[in-house]
Each structure stands twice: as C-alpha cells, then as structure tokens.
Enzyme design. Structure first.
Site, PDB file in Angstrom:
ATOM      1  N   THR A 165      41.988  43.942  42.563  1.00  0.00           N
ATOM      2  CA  THR A 165      42.992  42.938  42.222  1.00  0.00           C
ATOM      3  C   THR A 165      42.974  42.519  40.758  1.00  0.00           C
ATOM      4  O   THR A 165      43.854  41.779  40.320  1.00  0.00           O
ATOM      5  CB  THR A 165      42.803  41.684  43.100  1.00  0.00           C
ATOM      6  N   ASP A 166      41.964  42.974  40.002  1.00  0.00           N
ATOM      7  CA  ASP A 166      41.903  42.638  38.578  1.00  0.00           C
ATOM      8  C   ASP A 166      41.563  43.889  37.766  1.00  0.00           C
ATOM      9  O   ASP A 166      40.683  43.855  36.900  1.00  0.00           O
ATOM     10  CB  ASP A 166      40.870  41.538  38.332  1.00  0.00           C
ATOM     11  N   LEU A 167      42.267  44.968  38.035  1.00  0.00           N
ATOM     12  CA  LEU A 167      42.023  46.210  37.296  1.00  0.00           C
ATOM     13  C   LEU A 167      42.597  46.063  35.892  1.00  0.00           C
ATOM     14  O   LEU A 167      43.810  45.968  35.703  1.00  0.00           O
ATOM     15  CB  LEU A 167      42.664  47.388  38.026  1.00  0.00           C
ATOM     16  N   ASN A 171      37.470  46.122  32.672  1.00  0.00           N
ATOM     17  CA  ASN A 171      36.736  46.455  33.886  1.00  0.00           C
ATOM     18  C   ASN A 171      36.576  47.957  34.110  1.00  0.00           C
ATOM     19  O   ASN A 171      36.224  48.401  35.211  1.00  0.00           O
ATOM     20  CB  ASN A 171      37.411  45.812  35.101  1.00  0.00           C
TER      21      ASN A 171
END
Length: 242
Positions: A165-167, A171
């Site tokens: 959900t936070d690509l 990251n």
C-alpha cells in the site's frame, strides 16, 4: 517461529536468527548497553540498526502518522493478536521471504497489550550495503537491466498476492551486489482479484515523478518502460479468493 507470553506481552521470534534474549531484544536500551548500536534512521520514529550475534538487524517501534498521531502517538486499538501491526507485518514478511521475494527476514515482533489498546515493535534483518532508489538516482541513472529486475521483483511480490500500500522509490533498495529488495510492509496485506496491482504501480510512478522535482533523481519515461518490461515478463495472476 516461537511464541513467548508474559504479563500482557506477546513476542513471536525466530530462534534460528535471534541469539539474544527475546524479552530484551526489542528495547533500544538493551542494544545500547551492549554497545551493539551501529546506526539509526529518523522518520516517524527512530529505527535503530543493531549488530546481533548472528546478523545485523533493524529495530522499529510503531508510531501513528497524520493529525491523529499527534494525539495518540503509539497506541492502537486491540482487535486480536494476529491483527496487530507488528505481528501482521511479521507474518507478511514470512510469507514473502518463503516465496523467494527479497524482503528483510523477520526476526522478532512484540505486542504490549494495555486494556483495549496496544503498542508494537518489530525486529527485522538489515539488508547489508543497501541504498534506496532515491539515494542512488540522485547520483546516476540505472541501466535497463536493473530497471527490469526491479519490475520483476515487484511482479514476484504481486504473484504472492501481496498488495504494497506504500510502494514508493524509498521502499525499493539495491544492495552491494545490485540485488533488488522491497521493504516497509506496515499496513500491507494479502489481496485477491484485479486492480490493486495497477494501483501499486500507479503509486510508484507518482513517487518517481515527485522525487524528480523534490530530490532531482535521474529518472524518465524510458526508465519506467524498462521497469514495466521486467514486470510484464514475470507477472502472474494473483491467487483467487477462497
């Protein structure tokens, strides 16, 4: 994984990776007293990098973000042990690592229950010599081969049914051997069906566009096409529900 319960705490840990006492290894002070802190990184909180007897690790306490986080900094509503932030992330990392996706191996997770609330901590493997894409791309562009490898690793993650959900560009890491790693799976989850994969890719694309303006990274439409070539070469359908 082994489970240790005492008072209102639950610790899940891997005895093959952790040689230190599970009750103490999730406290920064323990590592400071051992002279084993090798670095730190600041974000929503401080991530401590420590040297254990078997491997180097990253220790993180979970903090809330946003406006609500200013009021309730590090407490969460308890709805079940396996639904807590640290245990959910540990299980997801187990799933991905076991499927051959390059993610930090989970070492230990702790949940401290306080009535209907809890606090959480996570200890994971530190990826040796790794730098995120923003740090790398500020100095030089990546070759086509590397972009395709990044796309392939994202596709492998999606093939495991994991929605990140936070690509974003922070990251995704490259280590000293130029291997691709994916990190920060807090609030990520298993997903089925279609559409969420493209949502992850769209988020990543927005991240690159943002970092071109913010950090001056060397990225362009050609680099994105190379990433998609790698992704499409490895993409497989996610598992069906039920």
């Amino acid at each position: 994984m082994q489970v240790l319960e005492y008072d209102n705490d639950r610790i899940v840990y891997d005895p093959e990776l952790l040689a230190e006492p599970p009750q103490q290894c999730l406290e920064p002070m323990y590592w400071q007293q051992q002279g084993a802190v090798i670095g730190s990184a600041s974000g929503r909180g401080t991530t401590w990098f420590v040297r254990g007897k078997r491997l180097e690790m990253a220790l993180r306490h979970y903090y809330r973000g946003g406006l609500f986080g200013r009021l309730v900094r590090d407490h969460y509503w308890f709805t079940g042990w396996e639904k807590t932030r640290s245990l959910a992330e540990l299980r997801l990392l187990q799933h991905l690592s076991g499927a051959g996706v390059n993610v930090p191996r989970p070492v230990a997770a702790r949940v401290r229950k306080k009535g209907w609330l809890y606090q959480a901590d996570l200890l994971t493997e530190k990826v040796a010599g790794a730098r995120d894409l923003v740090a790398l791309l500020q100095h030089e562009p990546l070759p086509q081969e590397r972009w395709e490898q990044i796309g392939q690793m994202i596709a492998r993650m999606h093939g495991c049914g994991v929605c990140h959900t936070d690509l974003n560009a922070h990251n995704i890491l490259l280590d000293a051997e130029q291997q691709v790693w994916l990190i920060d799976f807090d609030k990520c989850h298993l997903a089925t069906g279609e559409g969420w994969q493209q949502g992850n890719l769209d988020r990543l694309h927005r991240s690159f566009v943002k970092e071109v303006a913010k950090a001056g990274i060397r990225w362009d439409a050609q680099a994105w096409q190379w990433l998609l070539i790698g992704y499409q070469a490895k993409a497989i359908s996610p598992p069906e529900a039920g």
